[in-house]
Scaffold this motif. Structure first.
Motif, PDB file in Angstrom:
ATOM      1  N   ILE A 186      38.367  40.335  41.588  1.00 18.32           N
ATOM      2  CA  ILE A 186      39.192  40.408  40.370  1.00 18.32           C
ATOM      3  C   ILE A 186      39.989  41.715  40.323  1.00 18.32           C
ATOM      4  CG2 ILE A 186      39.073  40.648  37.838  1.00 18.32           C
ATOM      5  CD1 ILE A 186      36.618  38.646  38.037  1.00 18.32           C
ATOM      6  N   PHE A 187      39.298  42.832  40.620  1.00 16.97           N
ATOM      7  CA  PHE A 187      39.951  44.134  40.490  1.00 16.97           C
ATOM      8  C   PHE A 187      40.904  44.467  41.640  1.00 16.97           C
ATOM      9  CE2 PHE A 187      36.452  45.137  37.467  1.00 16.97           C
ATOM     10  CZ  PHE A 187      37.240  45.550  36.400  1.00 16.97           C
ATOM     11  N   TYR A 188      40.499  44.112  42.878  1.00 14.68           N
ATOM     12  CA  TYR A 188      41.266  44.595  44.026  1.00 14.68           C
ATOM     13  C   TYR A 188      41.883  43.495  44.887  1.00 14.68           C
ATOM     14  CZ  TYR A 188      38.594  48.721  42.735  1.00 14.68           C
ATOM     15  OH  TYR A 188      38.028  49.753  42.033  1.00 14.68           O
ATOM     16  N   GLY A 189      41.568  42.226  44.577  1.00 14.99           N
ATOM     17  CA  GLY A 189      41.985  41.113  45.432  1.00 14.99           C
ATOM     18  C   GLY A 189      43.476  40.969  45.631  1.00 14.99           C
ATOM     19  N   ASN A 190      44.257  41.273  44.625  1.00 13.66           N
ATOM     20  CA  ASN A 190      45.695  40.980  44.740  1.00 13.66           C
ATOM     21  C   ASN A 190      46.563  42.095  44.145  1.00 13.66           C
ATOM     22  OD1 ASN A 190      47.803  39.321  45.502  1.00 13.66           O
ATOM     23  ND2 ASN A 190      47.921  38.331  43.508  1.00 13.66           N
ATOM     24  N   ILE A 191      46.142  43.349  44.365  1.00 18.45           N
ATOM     25  CA  ILE A 191      46.913  44.433  43.733  1.00 18.45           C
ATOM     26  C   ILE A 191      47.833  45.183  44.694  1.00 18.45           C
ATOM     27  CG2 ILE A 191      45.212  44.816  41.912  1.00 18.45           C
ATOM     28  CD1 ILE A 191      44.900  47.639  43.492  1.00 18.45           C
ATOM     29  N   ILE A 192      47.684  44.919  45.987  1.00 17.44           N
ATOM     30  CA  ILE A 192      48.494  45.700  46.934  1.00 17.44           C
ATOM     31  C   ILE A 192      49.988  45.538  46.646  1.00 17.44           C
ATOM     32  CG2 ILE A 192      48.585  43.959  48.796  1.00 17.44           C
ATOM     33  CD1 ILE A 192      48.059  46.454  50.718  1.00 17.44           C
ATOM     34  N   GLY A 193      50.393  44.348  46.221  1.00 18.99           N
ATOM     35  CA  GLY A 193      51.799  44.111  45.909  1.00 18.99           C
ATOM     36  C   GLY A 193      52.257  44.745  44.611  1.00 18.99           C
ATOM     37  N   LYS A 194      51.301  45.204  43.811  1.00 18.56           N
ATOM     38  CA  LYS A 194      51.643  45.814  42.517  1.00 18.56           C
ATOM     39  C   LYS A 194      51.663  47.347  42.577  1.00 18.56           C
ATOM     40  CE  LYS A 194      49.718  41.952  39.870  1.00 18.56           C
ATOM     41  NZ  LYS A 194      49.381  41.085  40.988  1.00 18.56           N
ATOM     42  N   LEU A 195      51.282  47.893  43.724  1.00 16.04           N
ATOM     43  CA  LEU A 195      51.242  49.351  43.860  1.00 16.04           C
ATOM     44  C   LEU A 195      52.640  49.929  43.997  1.00 16.04           C
ATOM     45  CD1 LEU A 195      48.267  49.677  46.383  1.00 16.04           C
ATOM     46  CD2 LEU A 195      48.214  50.289  43.962  1.00 16.04           C
ATOM     47  N   GLU A 196      52.792  51.147  43.501  1.00 21.89           N
ATOM     48  CA  GLU A 196      54.060  51.867  43.652  1.00 21.89           C
ATOM     49  C   GLU A 196      54.102  52.438  45.059  1.00 21.89           C
ATOM     50  OE1 GLU A 196      56.248  55.601  41.516  1.00 21.89           O
ATOM     51  OE2 GLU A 196      54.832  54.455  40.302  1.00 21.89           O
ATOM     52  N   VAL A 197      55.031  51.948  45.886  1.00 27.82           N
ATOM     53  CA  VAL A 197      55.070  52.370  47.283  1.00 27.82           C
ATOM     54  C   VAL A 197      56.426  52.982  47.638  1.00 27.82           C
ATOM     55  CG1 VAL A 197      53.367  50.653  47.994  1.00 27.82           C
ATOM     56  CG2 VAL A 197      55.802  50.092  48.134  1.00 27.82           C
ATOM     57  N   ARG A 198      56.456  53.639  48.817  1.00 27.39           N
ATOM     58  CA  ARG A 198      57.711  54.220  49.327  1.00 27.39           C
ATOM     59  C   ARG A 198      57.803  53.922  50.822  1.00 27.39           C
ATOM     60  NH1 ARG A 198      55.780  58.793  51.928  1.00 27.39           N
ATOM     61  NH2 ARG A 198      53.810  59.533  51.084  1.00 27.39           N
ATOM     62  N   GLU A 199      59.003  53.936  51.331  1.00 30.24           N
ATOM     63  CA  GLU A 199      59.229  53.750  52.763  1.00 30.24           C
ATOM     64  C   GLU A 199      58.826  55.029  53.514  1.00 30.24           C
ATOM     65  OE1 GLU A 199      60.395  50.862  54.085  1.00 30.24           O
ATOM     66  OE2 GLU A 199      60.629  49.963  52.096  1.00 30.24           O
ATOM     67  N   ILE A 200      58.332  54.867  54.724  1.00 24.91           N
ATOM     68  CA  ILE A 200      57.989  56.061  55.542  1.00 24.91           C
ATOM     69  C   ILE A 200      58.700  55.976  56.898  1.00 24.91           C
ATOM     70  CG2 ILE A 200      55.796  56.664  54.476  1.00 24.91           C
ATOM     71  CD1 ILE A 200      54.376  55.113  56.705  1.00 24.91           C
TER      72      ILE A 200
END
Length: 200
Positions: A186-200
């Protein structure tokens, strides 16, 4: 005679565990423990130096085991085998939660006023860091990095709080395991797409 001594010590520990769960470390009194254990205060001090000593006897073994696993998580090298190692270590941690439900319920819910009162914070920081490292590795495959992991911190705080409730309320080992696994999803299953990210 030695058996009787060991039996009384165990009775004091059992009654203390119940009392710590009910009232917390700070509000638990030795008088109540000895009354429920049907012994005397004088007899209590034959087994334990203080309330703190008794509390430590109950929570220190499981706390130390958990901290060992926390340290092992931090030793894991960041590479393609990391996820597999994380899951294997996580399985061991869940086993500790199953086997020591009462002691962990005391540790997470009733440690205010003891030297363990910051243990929740330690576990929140540990989970935040572990989840962040894992997601950072996944994102690095797409040449991205986490800009801000604040949402992971919030989720980790709530995850630990929910585990504390599960351990206090639920008795069945299988149910504890399922609830912890469900909470992870519930907490971590589908949050990667909701994280604030930047290009490297």
């Amino acid at each position: 005679m030695q058996y009787l001594k060991e039996e009384m010590r165990n009775k004091i520990v059992d009654e203390a565990l119940k009392e710590f769960l009910k009232s917390g470390y700070k509000d638990t009194s030795i008088r109540t423990i000895v009354k429920n254990a049907e012994t005397s205060i004088g007899n209590f001090y034959k087994y334990f130096k203080s309330k703190e000593d008794l509390y430590e006897t109950i929570v220190e073994p499981v706390y130390s085991r958990l901290i060992q696993y926390v340290n092992r998580f931090f030793e894991v090298e960041v590479n393609e085998k990391m996820q597999e190692i994380f899951y294997s270590l996580l399985e061991e941690v869940i086993k500790i939660f199953e086997e020591n439900r009462n002691e962990l319920a005391v540790l997470l819910n009733s440690s205010k006023g003891s030297k363990y009162e910051n243990c929740k914070k330690i576990f929140i920081e540990f989970i935040t860091r572990t989840v962040t490292i894992s997601f950072e590795y996944q994102l690095s495959m797409y040449k991205k990095a986490i800009e801000d992991n604040f949402i992971i911190k919030l989720l980790s705080y709530n995850f630990v709080e929910d585990i504390a409730i599960v351990l206090k309320e639920k008795r069945n080992k299988r149910e504890v395991r399922k609830l912890i696994s469900d909470l992870l999803e519930i907490f971590y299953g589908n949050i990667i797409g909701k994280l604030e990210v930047r290009e490297i």
